[in-house]
Motif scaffolding. Structure first.
Motif, PDB file in Angstrom:
ATOM      1  N   ALA B  44      39.189  86.106 -15.316  1.00 14.60           N
ATOM      2  CA  ALA B  44      40.612  86.344 -15.590  1.00 14.60           C
ATOM      3  C   ALA B  44      41.302  85.046 -15.991  1.00 14.60           C
ATOM      4  CB  ALA B  44      41.283  86.926 -14.352  1.00 14.60           C
ATOM      5  N   LEU B  45      40.980  83.952 -15.276  1.00 17.50           N
ATOM      6  CA  LEU B  45      41.622  82.676 -15.593  1.00 17.50           C
ATOM      7  C   LEU B  45      41.227  82.206 -16.986  1.00 17.50           C
ATOM      8  CD1 LEU B  45      41.453  80.796 -12.173  1.00 17.50           C
ATOM      9  CD2 LEU B  45      43.395  81.953 -13.241  1.00 17.50           C
ATOM     10  N   LEU B  46      39.953  82.409 -17.357  1.00 14.19           N
ATOM     11  CA  LEU B  46      39.524  82.015 -18.705  1.00 14.19           C
ATOM     12  C   LEU B  46      40.290  82.820 -19.759  1.00 14.19           C
ATOM     13  CD1 LEU B  46      35.654  81.712 -18.164  1.00 14.19           C
ATOM     14  CD2 LEU B  46      37.337  79.873 -18.334  1.00 14.19           C
ATOM     15  N   ILE B  47      40.490  84.115 -19.483  1.00 18.43           N
ATOM     16  CA  ILE B  47      41.263  84.944 -20.413  1.00 18.43           C
ATOM     17  C   ILE B  47      42.679  84.387 -20.546  1.00 18.43           C
ATOM     18  CG2 ILE B  47      42.331  87.229 -20.716  1.00 18.43           C
ATOM     19  CD1 ILE B  47      39.878  88.393 -19.228  1.00 18.43           C
ATOM     20  N   ARG B  48      43.271  84.039 -19.400  1.00 16.96           N
ATOM     21  CA  ARG B  48      44.656  83.551 -19.450  1.00 16.96           C
ATOM     22  C   ARG B  48      44.745  82.178 -20.133  1.00 16.96           C
ATOM     23  NH1 ARG B  48      47.940  87.058 -20.342  1.00 16.96           N
ATOM     24  NH2 ARG B  48      49.040  85.176 -20.906  1.00 16.96           N
ATOM     25  N   VAL B  49      43.731  81.346 -19.969  1.00 13.56           N
ATOM     26  CA  VAL B  49      43.749  80.052 -20.662  1.00 13.56           C
ATOM     27  C   VAL B  49      43.745  80.295 -22.165  1.00 13.56           C
ATOM     28  CG1 VAL B  49      42.449  77.950 -21.128  1.00 13.56           C
ATOM     29  CG2 VAL B  49      42.666  78.775 -18.789  1.00 13.56           C
ATOM     30  N   GLN B  50      42.882  81.208 -22.607  1.00 10.40           N
ATOM     31  CA  GLN B  50      42.796  81.506 -24.039  1.00 10.40           C
ATOM     32  C   GLN B  50      44.144  82.002 -24.567  1.00 10.40           C
ATOM     33  OE1 GLN B  50      40.920  81.175 -26.595  1.00 10.40           O
ATOM     34  NE2 GLN B  50      41.812  82.685 -28.005  1.00 10.40           N
ATOM     35  N   LEU B  51      44.862  82.791 -23.760  1.00 15.09           N
ATOM     36  CA  LEU B  51      46.108  83.394 -24.242  1.00 15.09           C
ATOM     37  C   LEU B  51      47.334  82.532 -23.961  1.00 15.09           C
ATOM     38  CD1 LEU B  51      45.465  87.114 -23.243  1.00 15.09           C
ATOM     39  CD2 LEU B  51      45.399  86.122 -25.538  1.00 15.09           C
ATOM     40  N   ALA B  52      47.127  81.345 -23.358  1.00 17.13           N
ATOM     41  CA  ALA B  52      48.282  80.536 -22.960  1.00 17.13           C
ATOM     42  C   ALA B  52      49.130  80.115 -24.148  1.00 17.13           C
ATOM     43  CB  ALA B  52      47.804  79.306 -22.187  1.00 17.13           C
ATOM     44  N   LYS B  53      48.490  79.868 -25.286  1.00 21.49           N
ATOM     45  CA  LYS B  53      49.282  79.485 -26.461  1.00 21.49           C
ATOM     46  C   LYS B  53      48.767  80.237 -27.688  1.00 21.49           C
ATOM     47  CE  LYS B  53      46.444  75.537 -27.639  1.00 21.49           C
ATOM     48  NZ  LYS B  53      46.285  74.289 -28.257  1.00 21.49           N
ATOM     49  N   PRO B  54      49.593  80.389 -28.726  1.00 21.34           N
ATOM     50  CA  PRO B  54      49.171  81.138 -29.909  1.00 21.34           C
ATOM     51  C   PRO B  54      48.049  80.417 -30.653  1.00 21.34           C
ATOM     52  CG  PRO B  54      51.332  80.147 -30.247  1.00 21.34           C
ATOM     53  CD  PRO B  54      51.011  79.958 -28.812  1.00 21.34           C
ATOM     54  N   THR B 459      56.355  82.039 -25.030  1.00 21.68           N
ATOM     55  CA  THR B 459      56.801  81.617 -23.706  1.00 21.68           C
ATOM     56  C   THR B 459      56.279  82.545 -22.619  1.00 21.68           C
ATOM     57  OG1 THR B 459      58.817  81.065 -24.873  1.00 21.68           O
ATOM     58  CG2 THR B 459      58.838  80.792 -22.484  1.00 21.68           C
ATOM     59  N   MET B 460      56.414  83.836 -22.865  1.00 22.46           N
ATOM     60  CA  MET B 460      56.000  84.781 -21.824  1.00 22.46           C
ATOM     61  C   MET B 460      54.517  84.669 -21.527  1.00 22.46           C
ATOM     62  SD  MET B 460      58.273  88.211 -22.129  1.00 22.46           S
ATOM     63  CE  MET B 460      58.507  88.442 -23.871  1.00 22.46           C
ATOM     64  N   ASN B 461      53.689  84.440 -22.561  1.00 24.11           N
ATOM     65  CA  ASN B 461      52.262  84.261 -22.313  1.00 24.11           C
ATOM     66  C   ASN B 461      51.993  83.009 -21.488  1.00 24.11           C
ATOM     67  OD1 ASN B 461      50.339  86.245 -23.347  1.00 24.11           O
ATOM     68  ND2 ASN B 461      51.445  85.971 -25.264  1.00 24.11           N
ATOM     69  N   LEU B 462      52.753  81.959 -21.738  1.00 27.00           N
ATOM     70  CA  LEU B 462      52.563  80.732 -20.962  1.00 27.00           C
ATOM     71  C   LEU B 462      52.941  80.974 -19.500  1.00 27.00           C
ATOM     72  CD1 LEU B 462      51.726  77.785 -21.043  1.00 27.00           C
ATOM     73  CD2 LEU B 462      54.115  77.187 -21.474  1.00 27.00           C
ATOM     74  N   VAL B 463      54.072  81.665 -19.288  1.00 28.69           N
ATOM     75  CA  VAL B 463      54.492  81.993 -17.918  1.00 28.69           C
ATOM     76  C   VAL B 463      53.402  82.793 -17.221  1.00 28.69           C
ATOM     77  CG1 VAL B 463      56.133  83.353 -16.560  1.00 28.69           C
ATOM     78  CG2 VAL B 463      56.958  81.927 -18.439  1.00 28.69           C
ATOM     79  N   SER B 464      52.873  83.760 -17.948  1.00 27.98           N
ATOM     80  CA  SER B 464      51.826  84.610 -17.387  1.00 27.98           C
ATOM     81  C   SER B 464      50.619  83.773 -16.965  1.00 27.98           C
ATOM     82  CB  SER B 464      51.436  85.644 -18.436  1.00 27.98           C
ATOM     83  OG  SER B 464      50.529  86.555 -17.901  1.00 27.98           O
ATOM     84  N   THR B 465      50.224  82.829 -17.797  1.00 29.20           N
ATOM     85  CA  THR B 465      49.062  81.997 -17.469  1.00 29.20           C
ATOM     86  C   THR B 465      49.327  81.135 -16.238  1.00 29.20           C
ATOM     87  OG1 THR B 465      48.428  81.957 -19.784  1.00 29.20           O
ATOM     88  CG2 THR B 465      47.491  80.244 -18.376  1.00 29.20           C
ATOM     89  N   ILE B 466      50.540  80.557 -16.163  1.00 32.55           N
ATOM     90  CA  ILE B 466      50.864  79.740 -14.988  1.00 32.55           C
ATOM     91  C   ILE B 466      50.811  80.603 -13.729  1.00 32.55           C
ATOM     92  CG2 ILE B 466      52.672  78.368 -13.871  1.00 32.55           C
ATOM     93  CD1 ILE B 466      53.600  77.604 -16.748  1.00 32.55           C
ATOM     94  N   GLY B 467      51.353  81.827 -13.841  1.00 32.10           N
ATOM     95  CA  GLY B 467      51.313  82.746 -12.697  1.00 32.10           C
ATOM     96  C   GLY B 467      49.894  83.034 -12.263  1.00 32.10           C
ATOM     97  N   ALA B 468      48.999  83.226 -13.227  1.00 28.54           N
ATOM     98  CA  ALA B 468      47.605  83.538 -12.892  1.00 28.54           C
ATOM     99  C   ALA B 468      46.988  82.403 -12.088  1.00 28.54           C
ATOM    100  CB  ALA B 468      46.807  83.793 -14.166  1.00 28.54           C
ATOM    101  N   PHE B 469      47.288  81.164 -12.473  1.00 28.47           N
ATOM    102  CA  PHE B 469      46.734  80.037 -11.711  1.00 28.47           C
ATOM    103  C   PHE B 469      47.332  79.958 -10.314  1.00 28.47           C
ATOM    104  CE2 PHE B 469      44.941  78.850 -15.717  1.00 28.47           C
ATOM    105  CZ  PHE B 469      43.764  78.230 -15.351  1.00 28.47           C
ATOM    106  N   LEU B 470      48.595  80.367 -10.190  1.00 27.74           N
ATOM    107  CA  LEU B 470      49.220  80.397  -8.866  1.00 27.74           C
ATOM    108  C   LEU B 470      48.502  81.411  -7.962  1.00 27.74           C
ATOM    109  CD1 LEU B 470      51.516  78.646  -7.968  1.00 27.74           C
ATOM    110  CD2 LEU B 470      53.115  80.501  -8.453  1.00 27.74           C
ATOM    111  N   MET B 471      48.150  82.569  -8.551  1.00 24.96           N
ATOM    112  CA  MET B 471      47.361  83.549  -7.783  1.00 24.96           C
ATOM    113  C   MET B 471      46.034  82.941  -7.367  1.00 24.96           C
ATOM    114  SD  MET B 471      47.924  86.913 -10.116  1.00 24.96           S
ATOM    115  CE  MET B 471      47.002  88.091  -9.190  1.00 24.96           C
ATOM    116  N   GLY B 472      45.434  82.182  -8.287  1.00 20.58           N
ATOM    117  CA  GLY B 472      44.174  81.514  -7.967  1.00 20.58           C
ATOM    118  C   GLY B 472      44.344  80.576  -6.781  1.00 20.58           C
ATOM    119  N   VAL B 473      45.456  79.846  -6.766  1.00 18.72           N
ATOM    120  CA  VAL B 473      45.730  78.943  -5.641  1.00 18.72           C
ATOM    121  C   VAL B 473      45.846  79.752  -4.345  1.00 18.72           C
ATOM    122  CG1 VAL B 473      47.417  77.349  -4.669  1.00 18.72           C
ATOM    123  CG2 VAL B 473      46.801  77.193  -7.085  1.00 18.72           C
TER     124      VAL B 473
END
Lengths: 209, 630
Positions: B44-54, B459-473
């Motif tokens: 999931a984190l790898l997916i979110r990293v890929q989608l963090a920026k266009p 922006t929303m994708n970046l927020v989403s990615t940061i949130g995913a890492f917070l869940m990881g924490v």
């Protein structure tokens, strides 16, 4: 847990030995549940078959392929084998081990006869007609549904044969009785499935087309 | 007679491989489930990293497809299902006052088949490519025409073997709850978690065989050249969708119902109140299960089933909101006027309620077929199902783990760390998925591996990615908490929360091997609470102290699963050319497959031929052990 060490003397067997212990009752209940799952399994296979039964592509259709007399004979054989397995369970309830083993033996022989007819039917289609799994969507569905049933019959034959052996080695006890009882339940189940196969696959295919 | 059969008792690794004790199997499920949950989380984190920026090129499109497929499949089948089974195994026999499950051998078999199925599926990463057709594996995308690697074969055969384990587990819990309840525990006196396990197991029994058939058909199409889903030969790709969802929709209720059970237990315990509306809770659970089987085609509104079918499935889907609403209000009314303690478990349970309601609301929105034409295959759907599965189930699982951890391991998890974990996780969760509703509504498609800049997605994708890492924490804090808990000495109080209501709190933590020295007598709902209110310190026994019969440990379930693993691997490579005549012969002539099946059926034969008489624990031994167990 109740009576884990069943070492009854001959003749002291309870009337329904398959339900005499908690383990036995659990086994029978668990097997009913398993058959519930099996019903969904065959239900899905039937649904698949009904969806694809007219999708014959370039291959032959059901009415060109099937011969009812042989299938009817197979049906009769399997239905009788269900009856003989009832006789087996009645013998078990009477505590008559020899009669039980004999009727189980008859059931196995009839099951084997059914299976040979089915293998002959498949071989006929595959070798003579060149009609296999890859011919059409209909053929895939036909071989999968009927083949799944055939595999169940094969498993049942091996299973009941092993139980006959155990009956001679270990005797009829509150441990072997539930095994025999659930194998009979299984045998009735594959018989019922066959009734549906005969109707939905063969009769519908031959008569309705 | 008690020691007529001596049984070898294993130590160390062999003890774990051969155990048939439901408490140890629970721990095995937890470790394996946690392991796969970790893999799915990293994906999931790898997916979110890929989608963090266009226009990101962190992974390729192919790798992205493999990641999303494996993330979904792993999380559902190998991550959360086993953790649910861990809780069921740890708790159900204790809650109903039983010494074990109905079929201890099958319990072990269910675990090992699940594990080997999961390992087989994940082996795809190193054996030529993971499945890449999405977790739903729609045909013709998953056919050999469009999916050229063995990825989908690992999917079909791995899930087949793992699914077998789940089915076995379902049958086992059904039989256990029907026949093994302590005297006095009628169905309407069962704890809510037992009820939801019972209903979930029924759903497993009737849903899993459908996917078994679906996977067989897809396997036959891919390996034997059958034509179920091949249009050119008369096949029907929509058939796969029907079979998949007729399993797949009940599956999501299979996931959420146990979480409902956990929340019911936790909320009631920490409110020091009886569960509000117990009978309506039972009724709602059964109704949800029934309706859950009636709504599968709401995943297929855009397939072209026509307005009549769409309308019927729309209405049926919306109906589910009624029993679910009943449950939500029952939890709120349980808390109403209670002496609420916000332990970590209760925090997770309280966080669950509003989060799950949000997932439910988007569910009703999606149930409207005309609107679904807009939402279909967008991030709105992704947001919806993560709200119900993570915001519902995963929060429920964390609540359950914090609640029953002391019972399973005899040690409590640190409350302070637990609270940090809760806040990190739930804030991260809402950050990740709340914005995805809007991403979907403004048109971002799900399953795209990247997107162009300046569409309002950035922006929303970046927020989403940061949130995913917070869940990881949050998850890492939980793991730290677990490690720290094992530094405490074992053996907290039996009724560690002091307000325990159900039978599992009436015995030591962790419970002795035989659970109950004497089977307890149940005199009402919340049996242990009732005794405490009557001034009793422990349950009234329903039997005198006597020798206790135990099943023997056995390696056969492990071997049977190894056999299935070998057979599956052999069958998958049937048509491959290895450039080596020996290997080609072994795989092409089904020798490997046959060998694997021979191991499995051979072990079945051994199990049938050699009856397990088990062994006994003597009454005097029982009294010794009580001292040693703590």
């Amino acid at each position: 847990m109740s009576t884990p060490h069943p070492q009854q003397a001959a003749g002291a067997l309870p009337h329904e030995p398959e339900k005499a212990t908690l383990e036995g009752r659990n086994k029978v209940l668990g097997f009913w549940l398993f058959l519930g799952g099996e019903s969904v399994l065959f239900g899905t296979l039937f649904a698949t078959f009904l969806t694809l039964r007219n999708q014959v592509a370039d291959g032959p259709s059901a009415s060109e392929l099937f011969s009812l007399p042989m299938t009817a004979a197979a049906t009769f054989i399997l239905l009788v084998s269900s009856l003989t397995s009832v006789f087996a369970i009645q013998a078990m309830h009477r505590g008559n081990r020899t009669s039980l083993a004999r009727w189980l033996g008859v059931t196995v022989v009839l099951g084997l006869a059914f299976l040979i007819l089915e293998i002959y039917e498949f071989a006929e289609y595959i070798i003579h007609d060149g009609y296999g799994m890859t011919t059409s969507a209909f053929s895939s569905a036909f071989y999968t549904l009927v083949g799944f049933h055939g595999a169940h019959v094969l498993f049942g034959i091996l299973w009941i044969s092993i139980l006959i052996g155990q009956l001679f080695k270990k005797g009829l006890t509150v441990v072997t009785a539930p095994k025999i009882y659930v194998s009979a339940m299984y045998w009735h189940f594959i018989d019922v499935v066959w009734v549906f196969i005969f109707t939905v696959v063969y009769l519908l295919g031959k008569v309705v087309g | 007679m008690a020691h007529a059969h001596t049984v070898k008792r294993h130590k160390g690794l062999m003890d774990w491989l051969t155990t048939v004790d439901h408490k140890k199997i629970a721990i095995l499920y937890l470790i394996a489930g946690g392991f796969f949950f970790g893999i799915g989380g990293i994906e999931a984190l790898l997916i979110r990293v890929q989608l963090a920026k266009p226009m990101n090129d962190f992974v390729t499109a192919q790798q992205f497809n493999e990641l999303i497929t494996m993330h979904g499949t792993t999380m559902i089948f190998l991550g959360v299902m086993p953790v649910i089974f861990a809780l069921m195994n740890a708790v159900i026999p204790l809650q109903i006052g039983a010494r074990d499950v109905a079929f201890p051998f099958l319990n072990s078999l269910g675990f090992w088949t699940f594990l080997f199925g999961g390992l087989l599926l994940n082996l795809s990463w190193i054996l030529g490519g993971a499945p890449d057709a999405g977790w739903t594996s729609y045909t013709p995308l998953s056919s050999t025409t469009y999916s050229l690697t063995h990825g989908v074969d690992f999917y079909t055969i791995g899930l087949q073997i793992a699914g077998l384990g789940t089915l076995i587990g379902g049958i086992n819990f059904l039989a256990t709850i029907i026949t093994m309840r302590a005297p006095g525990m009628s169905f309407m006196r069962m704890p809510m978690f037992t009820w939801t396990t019972f209903v979930t197991s029924t759903m497993i029994l009737f849903a899993f065989p459908a996917i078994t058939v679906g996977l067989v058909l897809l396997t036959f199409d891919r390996i034997l050249g059958a034509n179920f889903f091949d249009v050119a030969q008369g096949g029907n790709p929509v058939l796969w969708q029907h079979i998949f969802w007729i399993f797949g929709h009940p599956e999501v209720y299979i996931l959420i119902l146990p979480a409902f059970g956990v929340i019911s237990e936790v909320v009631s315990t920490f409110s020091r109140k009886r569960l509000f509306g117990y009978s309506s809770m039972v009724f709602a659970t059964i109704l949800i299960a029934f309706l859950g089987f009636m709504v599968w085609a709401h995943h297929m509104f855009t397939t072209g089933m026509g307005p009549v079918a769409n309308a019927l499935f729309s209405i049926a889907t919306m109906l589910i909101a009624v029993p679910t609403g009943i449950k939500i209000f029952n939890w709120l009314f349980t808390m109403w006027g209670g002496q609420i303690r916000f332990t970590t478990a209760n925090l997770f349970a309280s966080g669950f309620i509003p989060t799950f309601v949000m997932g439910g609301v988007t569910g009703v929105m999606l149930a409207s077929a005309p609107a679904d034409y807009q939402y279909h295959d967008t991030y709105f759907v992704v947001a919806h199902f993560h709200y119900v599965i993570v915001g519902g189930l995963v929060l429920g699982l964390f609540a359950g783990l914090h609640y029953w951890w002391p019972k399973m391991f005899g040690r409590v998890l640190n409350e302070k760390l637990g609270k940090v974990e809760f806040w990190t996780f739930i804030i991260g969760f809402h950050m990740t998925f709340f914005v995805q509703h809007f991403l979907g509504l403004i048109g971002m498609q799900r399953r795209v591996f990247t997107y162009l800049p300046n569409q309002g997605f950035d922006t929303m994708n970046l927020v989403s990615t940061i949130g995913a890492f917070l869940m990881g924490v949050g998850v890492i804090i939980f793991l730290v908490n677990v490690v720290l808990s094992f530094r405490q000495p074992k053996g907290v109080a039996g009724d560690v929360w002091e307000d325990g209501r159900t039978l599992e709190w009436a015995i030591a933590s962790p419970p002795p091997e035989y659970n109950f020295k004497q089977t307890p007598l149940v005199r009402g709902i919340d049996a242990f609470w009732k005794e405490k209110m009557a001034g009793n310190k422990e349950m009234t026994p329903a039997e005198p102290v006597g020798p206790i019969h135990m099943p023997s440990p056995t390696i056969l379930p492990f071997m049977m699963s190894v056999g299935l693993f070998i057979a599956g691997l052999g069958f998958m490579f049937t048509n491959d050319d290895f450039g080596n005549s020996v290997l080609n012969f072994l795989f092409g002539k089904y020798i490997i497959t046959g060998l694997g099946l021979a191991i499995t059926f051979g072990c079945m034969l051994l199990r049938s031929l050699f009856d397990d008489h088990g062994w006994h624990i003597d009454p005097d031994e029982l009294n010794d052990k009580e001292v040693k167990a703590s």
